[in-house]
Write a protein that holds these residues in place. Structure first.
Motif, PDB file in Angstrom:
ATOM      1  N   GLY A 241       1.353   6.770  -2.025  1.00  0.00           N
ATOM      2  CA  GLY A 241       0.388   6.381  -3.059  1.00  0.00           C
ATOM      3  C   GLY A 241       0.354   4.880  -3.256  1.00  0.00           C
ATOM      4  N   ALA A 242       1.522   4.229  -3.176  1.00  0.00           N
ATOM      5  CA  ALA A 242       1.572   2.773  -3.327  1.00  0.00           C
ATOM      6  C   ALA A 242       0.897   2.071  -2.153  1.00  0.00           C
ATOM      7  CB  ALA A 242       3.018   2.317  -3.462  1.00  0.00           C
ATOM      8  N   ILE A 243       1.066   2.596  -0.950  1.00  0.00           N
ATOM      9  CA  ILE A 243       0.405   1.986   0.211  1.00  0.00           C
ATOM     10  C   ILE A 243      -1.108   2.183   0.131  1.00  0.00           C
ATOM     11  CG2 ILE A 243       0.134   2.182   2.716  1.00  0.00           C
ATOM     12  CD1 ILE A 243       3.170   2.557   2.855  1.00  0.00           C
ATOM     13  N   ILE A 244      -1.543   3.347  -0.301  1.00  0.00           N
ATOM     14  CA  ILE A 244      -2.984   3.568  -0.512  1.00  0.00           C
ATOM     15  C   ILE A 244      -3.496   2.602  -1.571  1.00  0.00           C
ATOM     16  CG2 ILE A 244      -4.705   5.220  -1.377  1.00  0.00           C
ATOM     17  CD1 ILE A 244      -2.980   7.441  -0.077  1.00  0.00           C
ATOM     18  N   ASN A 245      -2.695   2.401  -2.609  1.00  0.00           N
ATOM     19  CA  ASN A 245      -3.073   1.464  -3.665  1.00  0.00           C
ATOM     20  C   ASN A 245      -3.160   0.035  -3.128  1.00  0.00           C
ATOM     21  OD1 ASN A 245      -3.790   2.039  -6.335  1.00  0.00           O
ATOM     22  ND2 ASN A 245      -2.086   0.794  -7.075  1.00  0.00           N
ATOM     23  N   ALA A 246      -2.281  -0.332  -2.211  1.00  0.00           N
ATOM     24  CA  ALA A 246      -2.338  -1.662  -1.603  1.00  0.00           C
ATOM     25  C   ALA A 246      -3.658  -1.859  -0.868  1.00  0.00           C
ATOM     26  CB  ALA A 246      -1.162  -1.855  -0.648  1.00  0.00           C
ATOM     27  N   ILE A 247      -4.095  -0.826  -0.156  1.00  0.00           N
ATOM     28  CA  ILE A 247      -5.369  -0.906   0.572  1.00  0.00           C
ATOM     29  C   ILE A 247      -6.541  -1.018  -0.409  1.00  0.00           C
ATOM     30  CG2 ILE A 247      -6.921   0.373   2.109  1.00  0.00           C
ATOM     31  CD1 ILE A 247      -4.298   1.551   3.381  1.00  0.00           C
ATOM     32  N   ILE A 248      -6.495  -0.211  -1.472  1.00  0.00           N
ATOM     33  CA  ILE A 248      -7.576  -0.241  -2.466  1.00  0.00           C
ATOM     34  C   ILE A 248      -7.640  -1.601  -3.153  1.00  0.00           C
ATOM     35  CG2 ILE A 248      -8.325   0.703  -4.699  1.00  0.00           C
ATOM     36  CD1 ILE A 248      -7.319   3.435  -3.716  1.00  0.00           C
ATOM     37  N   THR A 249      -6.485  -2.131  -3.569  1.00  0.00           N
ATOM     38  CA  THR A 249      -6.490  -3.423  -4.273  1.00  0.00           C
ATOM     39  C   THR A 249      -6.845  -4.578  -3.337  1.00  0.00           C
ATOM     40  OG1 THR A 249      -4.099  -3.666  -3.977  1.00  0.00           O
ATOM     41  CG2 THR A 249      -4.875  -2.746  -6.065  1.00  0.00           C
ATOM     42  N   TYR A 250      -6.649  -4.413  -2.051  1.00  0.00           N
ATOM     43  CA  TYR A 250      -7.039  -5.467  -1.111  1.00  0.00           C
ATOM     44  C   TYR A 250      -8.553  -5.539  -0.969  1.00  0.00           C
ATOM     45  CZ  TYR A 250      -7.292  -8.249   3.138  1.00  0.00           C
ATOM     46  OH  TYR A 250      -7.589  -9.225   4.046  1.00  0.00           O
ATOM     47  N   PHE A 251      -9.209  -4.370  -0.932  1.00  0.00           N
ATOM     48  CA  PHE A 251     -10.648  -4.348  -0.688  1.00  0.00           C
ATOM     49  C   PHE A 251     -11.509  -4.343  -1.948  1.00  0.00           C
ATOM     50  CE2 PHE A 251      -9.117  -2.633   3.421  1.00  0.00           C
ATOM     51  CZ  PHE A 251      -9.707  -3.576   4.250  1.00  0.00           C
ATOM     52  N   LEU A 252     -10.989  -3.871  -3.075  1.00  0.00           N
ATOM     53  CA  LEU A 252     -11.778  -3.823  -4.309  1.00  0.00           C
ATOM     54  C   LEU A 252     -11.326  -4.928  -5.260  1.00  0.00           C
ATOM     55  CD1 LEU A 252     -11.923   0.019  -4.998  1.00  0.00           C
ATOM     56  CD2 LEU A 252     -13.643  -1.415  -3.903  1.00  0.00           C
ATOM     57  N   PRO A 253     -12.218  -5.418  -6.080  1.00  0.00           N
ATOM     58  CA  PRO A 253     -11.867  -6.513  -7.004  1.00  0.00           C
ATOM     59  C   PRO A 253     -11.157  -6.006  -8.267  1.00  0.00           C
ATOM     60  CG  PRO A 253     -14.195  -6.018  -7.198  1.00  0.00           C
ATOM     61  CD  PRO A 253     -13.663  -5.146  -6.113  1.00  0.00           C
TER      62      PRO A 253
ATOM     63  N   ARG B 132      -7.637  -6.645  -8.642  1.00  0.00           N
ATOM     64  CA  ARG B 132      -6.300  -7.240  -8.568  1.00  0.00           C
ATOM     65  C   ARG B 132      -5.785  -7.720  -9.913  1.00  0.00           C
ATOM     66  NH1 ARG B 132      -7.370 -10.646  -3.106  1.00  0.00           N
ATOM     67  NH2 ARG B 132      -7.664  -8.836  -1.782  1.00  0.00           N
ATOM     68  N   ASP B 133      -6.672  -8.046 -10.818  1.00  0.00           N
ATOM     69  CA  ASP B 133      -6.234  -8.540 -12.127  1.00  0.00           C
ATOM     70  C   ASP B 133      -6.114  -7.424 -13.174  1.00  0.00           C
ATOM     71  OD1 ASP B 133      -8.938  -8.103 -12.127  1.00  0.00           O
ATOM     72  OD2 ASP B 133      -9.420  -9.838 -13.370  1.00  0.00           O
ATOM     73  N   ASN B 134      -6.458  -6.204 -12.797  1.00  0.00           N
ATOM     74  CA  ASN B 134      -6.412  -5.075 -13.727  1.00  0.00           C
ATOM     75  C   ASN B 134      -5.202  -4.184 -13.402  1.00  0.00           C
ATOM     76  OD1 ASN B 134      -6.919  -3.021 -15.489  1.00  0.00           O
ATOM     77  ND2 ASN B 134      -9.089  -2.801 -14.946  1.00  0.00           N
ATOM     78  N   ILE B 135      -4.033  -4.587 -13.889  1.00  0.00           N
ATOM     79  CA  ILE B 135      -2.777  -3.885 -13.590  1.00  0.00           C
ATOM     80  C   ILE B 135      -2.777  -2.446 -14.134  1.00  0.00           C
ATOM     81  CG2 ILE B 135      -0.263  -3.933 -13.889  1.00  0.00           C
ATOM     82  CD1 ILE B 135      -1.311  -6.090 -12.016  1.00  0.00           C
ATOM     83  N   PRO B 136      -3.228  -2.184 -15.368  1.00  0.00           N
ATOM     84  CA  PRO B 136      -3.234  -0.782 -15.844  1.00  0.00           C
ATOM     85  C   PRO B 136      -4.073   0.136 -14.952  1.00  0.00           C
ATOM     86  CG  PRO B 136      -3.516  -2.261 -17.689  1.00  0.00           C
ATOM     87  CD  PRO B 136      -3.603  -3.101 -16.457  1.00  0.00           C
TER      88      PRO B 136
ATOM     89  N   THR C   6      -3.441 -12.637  -5.470  1.00  0.00           N
ATOM     90  CA  THR C   6      -3.690 -12.414  -4.036  1.00  0.00           C
ATOM     91  C   THR C   6      -2.517 -11.707  -3.367  1.00  0.00           C
ATOM     92  OG1 THR C   6      -2.828 -14.598  -3.510  1.00  0.00           O
ATOM     93  CG2 THR C   6      -5.215 -14.400  -3.824  1.00  0.00           C
ATOM     94  N   TYR C   7      -1.345 -11.733  -4.002  1.00  0.00           N
ATOM     95  CA  TYR C   7      -0.164 -11.087  -3.427  1.00  0.00           C
ATOM     96  C   TYR C   7       0.032  -9.654  -3.933  1.00  0.00           C
ATOM     97  CZ  TYR C   7       1.039 -15.748  -1.893  1.00  0.00           C
ATOM     98  OH  TYR C   7       1.023 -16.973  -1.298  1.00  0.00           O
ATOM     99  N   ILE C   8      -0.797  -9.208  -4.828  1.00  0.00           N
ATOM    100  CA  ILE C   8      -0.627  -7.878  -5.406  1.00  0.00           C
ATOM    101  C   ILE C   8      -0.721  -6.779  -4.351  1.00  0.00           C
ATOM    102  CG2 ILE C   8      -1.687  -6.197  -6.968  1.00  0.00           C
ATOM    103  CD1 ILE C   8      -1.914  -8.429  -8.992  1.00  0.00           C
ATOM    104  N   PRO C   9      -1.675  -6.795  -3.414  1.00  0.00           N
ATOM    105  CA  PRO C   9      -1.676  -5.754  -2.374  1.00  0.00           C
ATOM    106  C   PRO C   9      -0.390  -5.771  -1.532  1.00  0.00           C
ATOM    107  CG  PRO C   9      -3.789  -6.868  -2.400  1.00  0.00           C
ATOM    108  CD  PRO C   9      -2.885  -7.634  -3.323  1.00  0.00           C
ATOM    109  N   VAL C  10       0.138  -6.963  -1.287  1.00  0.00           N
ATOM    110  CA  VAL C  10       1.380  -7.073  -0.519  1.00  0.00           C
ATOM    111  C   VAL C  10       2.532  -6.461  -1.307  1.00  0.00           C
ATOM    112  CG1 VAL C  10       3.016  -8.695   0.517  1.00  0.00           C
ATOM    113  CG2 VAL C  10       0.562  -9.105   0.725  1.00  0.00           C
TER     114      VAL C  10
END
Length: 158
Positions: free
Chosen positions: A34-46, A48-52, A3-7
């Motif tokens: 790119g990292a901030i865009i990624n934070a938004i994507i990982t917050y809204f899409l499931p 979070r457990d797929n790091i690669p 749950t903290y990955i987007p943060v």
């Protein structure tokens, strides 16, 4: 933890963007974006457990922003370049001589309310309380030549 990955992506993006102040080139900014865009994507899409997949998306987002936006955004942050070879400040302006200037001894002029070191290549010295014309600025000193007019108003050029 997931749950903290987007943060974490958002904090990492802010750190990258702020590090642009210490690194030249205006590239790291886009990796932070790119990292901030990624934070938004990982917050809204499931994902979070797929790091690669997140790292792949970050790389894609960073490259897209770098190649598509850099040419438009970089000029907004570009500084003014000054040619160190030639400083044309004051060229042709008339100044007051406040200390005798000769070809073998520098003197002082008053320019824009401040006193400056001045040199001349004229054969005749330029006397105190006369006018000189600025020919060139060389570092923190001016190269001047005698003006033909005598001084009438000592308050001029303040």
């Amino acid at each position: 933890m997931e749950t903290y990955i987007p943060v974490l992506w958002a904090i990492g993006g802010l750190v990258l963007i702020l590090s642009e102040f210490w690194v030249s080139g205006f590239v790291i900014f886009f990796f932070g974006t790119g990292a901030i865009i990624n934070a938004i994507i990982t917050y809204f899409l499931p994902i979070r457990d797929n790091i690669p997949l997140q790292i792949l998306l970050w790389a894609i987002n960073s490259m897209l922003t770098l190649f598509l936006l850099r040419r438009f955004i970089a000029p907004l942050f570009a500084g003014k370049t000054i040619d160190p070879e030639k400083d044309t400040e004051g060229e042709g302006e008339k100044v007051l001589v406040v200390e005798d200037i000769s070809s073998d001894k520098p003197g002082r002029i008053r320019y824009k309310g401040t006193f400056w070191t001045a040199i001349t290549y004229d054969e005749e010295p330029i006397r105190k309380d006369s006018y000189a014309i600025i020919l060139e600025k060389e570092g923190l000193k001016f190269i001047v030549s005698a003006a033909d007019e005598p001084l009438f108003d000592k308050t001029q050029n303040d």
